[in-house]
Design an enzyme around this catalytic site. Structure first.
Site, mmCIF file in Angstrom:
data_model
loop_
_atom_site.group_PDB
_atom_site.id
_atom_site.type_symbol
_atom_site.label_atom_id
_atom_site.label_comp_id
_atom_site.label_asym_id
_atom_site.label_seq_id
_atom_site.Cartn_x
_atom_site.Cartn_y
_atom_site.Cartn_z
ATOM 1 N N ASP A 49 0.860 -1.172 0.000
ATOM 2 C CA ASP A 49 0.000 0.000 0.000
ATOM 3 C C ASP A 49 0.906 1.235 0.000
ATOM 4 O O ASP A 49 2.066 1.159 0.414
ATOM 5 C CB ASP A 49 -0.884 -0.046 1.255
ATOM 6 N N LYS A 50 0.397 2.353 -0.466
ATOM 7 C CA LYS A 50 1.194 3.587 -0.472
ATOM 8 C C LYS A 50 0.967 4.432 0.782
ATOM 9 O O LYS A 50 1.873 4.635 1.591
ATOM 10 C CB LYS A 50 0.882 4.435 -1.711
#
Length: 902
Positions: A354-355
Site C-alpha cells: 500500500d502507499k
C-alpha cells in the site's frame, strides 16, 4: 528582512514572471469508485429529511437488510487446537502412537505422544495471539449516531440503522454506514461548504476529499470539516467496508508451508506403508506354521520398524525452528502472529505494498515551493503562517503551520505560541468556500507599516494578482506530479489593495525516510516491490519516482478489463510497477492472480482497505500505526515505524528456510535409507535388529537435530523455493547410496571378518545411527559442506550423539556385545568420509536440476503441459515487455520535453 517586509531571500530568485494571464490552470479530475444502487433500493431512499422513517418502516427494512453490523463466525478454541493434529505428517505420527500402544512399547508411546502435543501447543500458543479480523472491522464502526426518526432527531446505536434512514454528519464523526449526502444541515438549512471526508483508511487516498450534495460517503471514514445530512444507502455486509470483511472470509485456505509438509508426508506415508505391508505379507507367508510366523509376532516386528521409520520429530523440529525465528524477530519489534509465515516469507518474490501510511507517512508536508518576485522559501512560509487559521482542524493548514514552526528561526522558542515576533495580525478573514482563500491584515512592528496576506486556491490567488502565466504553468506542472498547490500573495509596499504573487506552496504526503532504502534492498534480494494504492495515478507515479521505483503505474481498470483474459491481466500484474485508484477487491485480485501463477506474494498495508489483501497474501504485513482491521488480518505486525524491519524479516526467514530444508532433506534421506535397507535385508535374509536399538536410533538422532534451529545458515540471494521433486529425488539417490554402504558394512563384517551375530548387530546399529546422521552436515547447504561452518552447539549435539552411540558399542552397553575401539572408530570414520562423497553427489544434482530436466526425464502428461505452457508464456511475456518498454520510452520523452519547457 528584505525590502518587501519578508525574511531575507536565500538562493537565486526565480525568473521574472510573465504577467499576462492567458494560461489556464488545468483542473485535475478526481476519479472515485462509484457505488451502484439498484432501482429497488433507490426507491427506498426518498425519505423526508426532516421526518425520517417510522418505527414500522424501520422494522420492515431490518427484516430485509438485517442489522448494520458485520456477521462473524468464530471457531471454537478446542477445534482450533485439534486442527494441529491433522495433516499427512501428523496422521503418520498418530499411526506410530497406535503402533507403539499395540506393541506395548509404552516408553516410546509416551515420547511420541509428547512430541505430538508439543508441536500442537507451539503452533496454538504462537497463533492464539491473533485477533479476529472481522471483529476488528466491527470495532472500526461508530457506536452512536444522530438520526431522524418519527419526526424527531434522536441518538441511536449504529447497528439500528437501515437503508433510507436520514443521519446527521458533523466534524469528528465516524460515518456509521454508506450514505448519500443531501446538501442540507441538521434542521434542513442549506449548507455553504463541502463536507471534508478522510477516507485514507478505506481507499488509501492521502488527502481529505471534498464531497457535496449527491456524493457517496463510506462507512468508517471520518468527517474532517463541515456538517451535512445524508440518507443511508447501504448497511452491514453490503457497505464498502462490509465487502472487505466478506473478502476476508473468502481468503481462508491452506497455507503454502502446510501444503509442502503434506506433500512430504504423503511421500513418506506412501513408501512406509507400501514397504512395511510387503514385509508383513512376506514374513507371514515365509514363516507360516512356525511360532515366528504368528500374526502377533510378525505385527510386533513390522510395527517397531514402522515407528523407527516415521519421522516423529519432523513437525517439532519445524515448529521449534520457526518459533526461534519468531523470537529473534520479536527482538527487532516484528511480531509474528502465524508461525508458518516465518518460513513462507523466505519464498516471497513479489511484495505488494500500500502507499498511503505504508510507503508514505500519511501526513501532508511542505515540499519545494514555486517562488517569484525574488521571494525566498522562508518568506512564503512566514506569509503562509500569518494567513493560517490558528487551531483549524484542516490537514493543509496543519502542514503549513508545522513546516513554518520547524523551519523558521523566528517561530522557535516563542513565549506565546500564537504570536509571531515582529508582526501582529490585526484582522483575519477565515477560509470561505465562495472566495476559496484566507486573508490577514498584518502590522510590521518594526516599521509600523501594515500589509495584507492572502492564501488560497492557486487560480484565485493568480486572479488576485492580475494573472501570471509562469505561475499557472508551475501549478499545472505540480498538479501533473500529484502535488497539491496553494497560492500565497501579499500587498505591495504602500498599498493595501494591490497584490503581488509570493509563490506557490506545494504539499505532498512524503515517503517514509527508510522506504527507498527498503525497496532497494528488497530488489537486491530478488523481491519485486509493487505499489498498490487507492490514491490517484499521478500521485502514485510521483511517489514511485521519489522511491526509485519504476513509473509504470497502471489504472485499476486494467484489472477488470472484460476484453482481456486472466492470463493477460496476470502479465500486467507481473510487469507493472503498481496500480492506482484501486478498491479492496482490486488489491485482493492482484494478490490472487499472482498466486494463481505460482508466485508467493507478500502484502504490506495499514488500512481497512488493505485487510482483504493482507489476509489473502501468503504473508500479510501490517505496518506501525495500522488500523485494528489490518493488524488482525496480517500474519506479521511491525511495531516500529518504517519498513526497514521487513528486510530483517526476509533475512531471518531465509535463514530459517535453509535450516528447515536442510532438516527435511536429511530426514527424508534417513527414512528412505532406513526403509530401503530393512526392506531388502528382511526380504533377502530375514535379518532384523532388536527393537530397543531401532528406537534408540530414532530418539537420539531426532533429539540431536532439534538444535538445527540455532545452526548457522547461508542466506540465499534470491527467494527460496521448495522443490519437492528435487528434494525427493535427491533423498532417494542419497538413501540408495547409504543403503549400498549399509550392505557393504553388513557383508564385510559378517563374511570377511566373521564377527558374531551380536557384534554384527552392534556394528550395524552404529553404522545406521552415524552414516545418515552425518549427512546433515551436507544437507544444511546447497553448495559444498565447507562453504559455511556449522554453529558450535549444532556440531556438538550431532557429534555428541554419535560419540555416545560409539561408546555404547565399544563397551557393549545396551547393544549386547562389545565391538572394541577399532570397529567403533572405523565405522564412525567411514561414515564421516562417506558423507563427503555424498556431498559431491548432492552438489552435482543441485547444479544439473531444472524443470526441463524433470519433464524430459519423467515425461508425464502434466509435466509436458506445464513445459509447453511455460514456453508459450515466455513468448507472451516478451510481447508484454516490449509494450511496457514503449510506454516507458514515451514517459521519458514527455519528461524530457517538460524539463526543456521548464
Amino acid at each position: 528582512m528584505n525590502e518587501k517586509g519578508g525574511i531575507h531571500a536565500h538562493g537565486a530568485p526565480s525568473h521574472p514572471a510573465e504577467k499576462a494571464g492567458n494560461v489556464e490552470i488545468e483542473e485535475q479530475v478526481h476519479h472515485e469508485h462509484v457505488e451502484e444502487i439498484s432501482p429497488e433500493l433507490e426507491a427506498l431512499l426518498k425519505t423526508d429529511p426532516l421526518k425520517g422513517l417510522s418505527d414500522d418502516e424501520v422494522e420492515r427494512r431490518r427484516e430485509t437488510f438485517g442489522r448494520n453490523e458485520l456477521v462473524e463466525k468464530k471457531r471454537h478454541p478446542l477445534l482450533k487446537f485439534l486442527s494441529y493434529f491433522t495433516g499427512a505428517i501428523a496422521y503418520l505420527i498418530e499411526i506410530a502412537v497406535i503402533c507403539a500402544a499395540v506393541v506395548g512399547d509404552w516408553a516410546d508411546f509416551g515420547i511420541i505422544l509428547a512430541l505430538l502435543f508439543i508441536n500442537a501447543t507451539i503452533g496454538f500458543v504462537e497463533e492464539a495471539k491473533a485477533e479476529s479480523a472481522l471483529d476488528a472491522l466491527k470495532q472500526t464502526l461508530a457506536l452512536k449516531t444522530r438520526c431522524w426518526r418519527n419526526g424527531h432527531l434522536v441518538e441511536l446505536d449504529t447497528s439500528d440503522l437501515v437503508p433510507g434512514d436520514v443521519i446527521v454528519l458533523r466534524l469528528g464523526d465516524i460515518i456509521p454506514a454508506d450514505g448519500r449526502l443531501l446538501g442540507i444541515g441538521a434542521t434542513g438549512e442549506a449548507t455553504e461548504g463541502d463536507l471534508q471526508v478522510d477516507q485514507s483508511a478505506l481507499t488509501g487516498e492521502s488527502l481529505p476529499l471534498s464531497k457535496n450534495k449527491g456524493a457517496t460517503v463510506y462507512s468508517s471514514s471520518i468527517v474532517k470539516q463541515g456538517q451535512q445530512m445524508a440518507v443511508v444507502t447501504k448497511t452491514g455486509g453490503d457497505t464498502f467496508i462490509g465487502r472487505a470483511a466478506g473478502l476476508m472470509a473468502v481468503a481462508t485456505e491452506e497455507g503454502h508451508f502446510q501444503k509442502i509438509i503434506n506433500r512430504i508426508g504423503n511421500f513418506l506415508i506412501l513408501i512406509t506403508v507400501v514397504l512395511v505391508l510387503i514385509i508383513l505379507v512376506y514374513l507371514l507367508v515365509d514363516n507360516r506354521g512356525t511360532p515366528e510366523g504368528s500374526f502377533k509376532h510378525v505385527l510386533e516386528q513390522v510395527l517397531v520398524l514402522t515407528i523407527a521409520a516415521i519421522p516423529v520429530g519432523l513437525p517439532t523440529v519445524m515448529s521449534v525452528t520457526m518459533a526461534m525465528g519468531a523470537k529473534e524477530l520479536a527482538l527487532r519489534k516484528v511480531i509474528v502472529k502465524r508461525l508458518t509465515a516465518v518460513e513462507e516469507m523466505a519464498s516471497v518474490s513479489v511484495l505488494c505494498s500500500d502507499k498511503t501510511g505504508t510507503l508514505t507517512l500519511n501526513e501532508l508536508t511542505f515540499d519545494e515551493p514555486y517562488l517569484t518576485n525574488s521571494y525566498s522559501s522562508e518568506d512564503i512560509l512566514l506569509y503562509s503562517y500569518l494567513a493560517a487559521e490558528p487551531g483549524a482542524n484542516d490537514p493543509i493548514e496543519f502542514a503549513v503551520r508545522t513546516a513554518a514552526e520547524e523551519q523558521l528561526d523566528i517561530l522557535k522558542n516563542r513565549t506565546h505560541k500564537h504570536e509571531v515576533p515582529g508582526f501582529k495580525v490585526t484582522s483575519f478573514l477565515p477560509f470561505n468556500p465562495s472566495t476559496k482563500m484566507t486573508q490577514a491584515t498584518v502590522m510590521n512592528l518594526n516599521t509600523r507599516e501594515s500589509f495584507k496576506v492572502a492564501k488560497g486556491a492557486p487560480q484565485v490567488i493568480i486572479r488576485l494578482v492580475g494573472g501570471d502565466n509562469d505561475a499557472a504553468r508551475a501549478v499545472n506542472s505540480l498538479a501533473k506530479r500529484g502535488l497539491r498547490a496553494l497560492g500565497v500573495a501579499r500587498t505591495k509596499p504602500g498599498s493595501l489593495e494591490e497584490y503581488e504573487l509570493v509563490g506557490m506552496i506545494s504539499l505532498i504526503d512524503p515517503p517514509r525516510p527508510d522506504s527507498a532504502e527498503t525497496i532497494r534492498r528488497c530488489n537486491e534480494m530478488g523481491v519485486d516491490v509493487k505499489m498498490i494504492t487507492g490514491d490517484q495515478q499521478i500521485i502514485a507515479k510521483e511517489v514511485a519516482h521519489r522511491l526509485g521505483m519504476g513509473r509504470v503505474i497502471l489504472d485499476a481498470g486494467h484489472l477488470v478489463d472484460a476484453n482481456k483474459s486472466d492470463e493477460e491481466i496476470t502479465e500486467h500484474c507481473i510487469r507493472a510497477d503498481g496500480f492506482a485508484q484501486v478498491i479492496p477487491e482490486h488489491k485482493y485480485r492482484v494478490v490472487e492472480l499472482l498466486q494463481n501463477r505460482g508466485i508467493l506474494v507478500g502484502m504490506t498495508g495499514d488500512g481497512v482497505n488493505d485487510a482483504p489483501a493482507l489476509k489473502k497474501a501468503n504473508v500479510g504485513i501490517a505496518v506501525h500505526g495500522c488500523t485494528d482491521a489490518a493488524r488482525s488480518a496480517a500474519d506479521i505486525v511491525l511495531l516500529a515505524p518504517g519498513l526497514s524491519t521487513i528486510v530483517d524479516g526476509l533475512m531471518t526467514s531465509r535463514a530459517i528456510f535453509q535450516r528447515m530444508r536442510s532438516y527435511a532433506l536429511y530426514r527424508i534421506t534417513s527414512t528412505v535409507h532406513f526403509l530401503m535397507f530393512f526392506f531388502c535385508i528382511t526380504m533377502a535374509l530375514q535379518w532384523k535388529m532388536r527393537p530397543i536399538l531401532l528406537i534408540l536410533i530414532c530418539i537420539l538422532n531426532d533429539a540431536a537435530t532439534l538444535v538445527i534451529s540455532v545452526d548457522n545458515a547461508k542466506i540465499s540471494a534470491h527467494p527460496d523455493k521448495w522443490r519437492i521433486g528435487q528434494l525427493i529425488f535427491l533423498s532417494v539417490v542419497l538413501g540408495a547410496l547409504l543403503t549400498a554402504l549399509s550392505f557393504a558394512h553388513f557383508f564385510i563384517a559378517r563374511d570377511v571378518f566373521n564377527v558374531s551375530a551380536a557384534q554384527l548387530e552392534a556394528i550395524m546399529y552404529l553404522h545406521i545411527s552415524s552414516a545418515p546422521h552425518f549427512v546433515i552436515f551436507s544437507t544444511r547447504l546447497s553448495g559444498y559442506f565447507w562453504e559455511n561452518v556449522p554453529s558450535p552447539v549444532f556440531f556438538i549435539a550431532v557429534m555428541g550423539t554419535q560419540v555416545f552411540a560409539m561408546l555404547i558399542c565399544i563397551y557393549g552397553v545396551i547393544v549386547g556385545e562389545a565391538i572394541g575401539w577399532v570397529w567403533g572408530i572405523a565405522v564412525i570414520g567411514v561414515s564421516l568420509v562417506y558423507f563427503i562423497l555424498l556431498d559431491f553427489v548432492k552438489v552435482l544434482i543441485f547444479k544439473r536440476w531444472n524443470f526441463e530436466f524433470t519433464a524430459y526425464a519423467w515425461p508425464t502428461k502434466a509435466r509436458r503441459q506445464r513445459l509447453a505452457a511455460r514456453k508459450a508464456r515466455a513468448i507472451q511475456q516478451q510481447h508484454v515487455w516490449s509494450s511496457i518498454d514503449k510506454v516507458r520510452q514515451i514517459g521519458l520523452k514527455i519528461k524530457a520535453l517538460e524539463a526543456l519547457k521548464a
